[in-house]
Design a protein around this motif. Structure first.
Motif: not given
Length: 183
Positions: A152-177
């Motif tokens: 995580n990056i202090s001062g960018a907690t929400l941005s880090c968290s939300h982009v990481t979630d998005g990348v995790r979702r895309i990684a799953a989409i890549a594997q599934v579809a």
């Protein structure tokens, strides 16, 4: 009317302007494609529509809602050889959208993450190459969460968290579809 009558209107107008005053476009979609796959000489749109079953698989694999049936995907080619895919997405930072692109290898592992547009006043440290490098080589089954494989990056907690979630979702989409579709 005196000047004080207009003060609330002026302040609210300035507040609206200030939320977008920090928007920075780092890359267009075309520039992101070339940055992620510099060896590619052509890019072709891929029609990716998730089925209900694929959406369920994405949710199970990523631990996140699949969020959308339709995804913007581009295939990168060197002549006739498929090199990989790029998925374009947006997530909310704290208040504003962050536009980013995820490059994927043919095995559905992450090749590269690029921040295309950042619209928040704080947290733009997620643009830092060292932070984005943490995703390289990871898949949907990797540790892809802040504090669990992604710093995580202090001062960018929400941005880090939300982009990481998005990348995790895309990684799953890549594997599934995406990975099954190229076979």
């Amino acid at each position: 009317m005196n000047q004080n009558t207009f003060a609330p209107l002026i302040l609210s107008a300035l507040a609206g302007v200030s939320s977008t005053a920090f928007a920075t476009q780092y890359l267009t979609a075309e520039q992101a494609q070339q940055t992620i796959f510099p060896e590619a000489n052509s890019f072709k749109p891929v029609n990716l529509q998730l089925s209900l079953e694929q959406m369920r698989q994405v949710e199970k694999l990523s631990g996140l809602p699949a969020r959308s049936v339709a995804w913007r995907v581009v295939a990168a080619y060197k002549d006739d050889k498929l090199l990989g895919h790029i998925v374009f997405d947006e997530v909310i930072g704290k208040f504003e959208l962050i536009s980013y692109a995820v490059g994927l290898h043919l095995d559905a592992s992450i090749r590269q993450v690029e921040i295309m547009t950042y619209r928040e006043s704080h947290g733009m440290e997620i643009k830092n190459a060292n932070w984005r490098k943490q995703f390289v080589g990871k898949t949907a089954s990797s540790n892809l969460a802040p504090g669990d494989g992604i710093a995580n990056i202090s001062g960018a907690t929400l941005s880090c968290s939300h982009v990481t979630d998005g990348v995790r979702r895309i990684a799953a989409i890549a594997q599934v579809a995406i990975l099954p579709a190229k076979k």
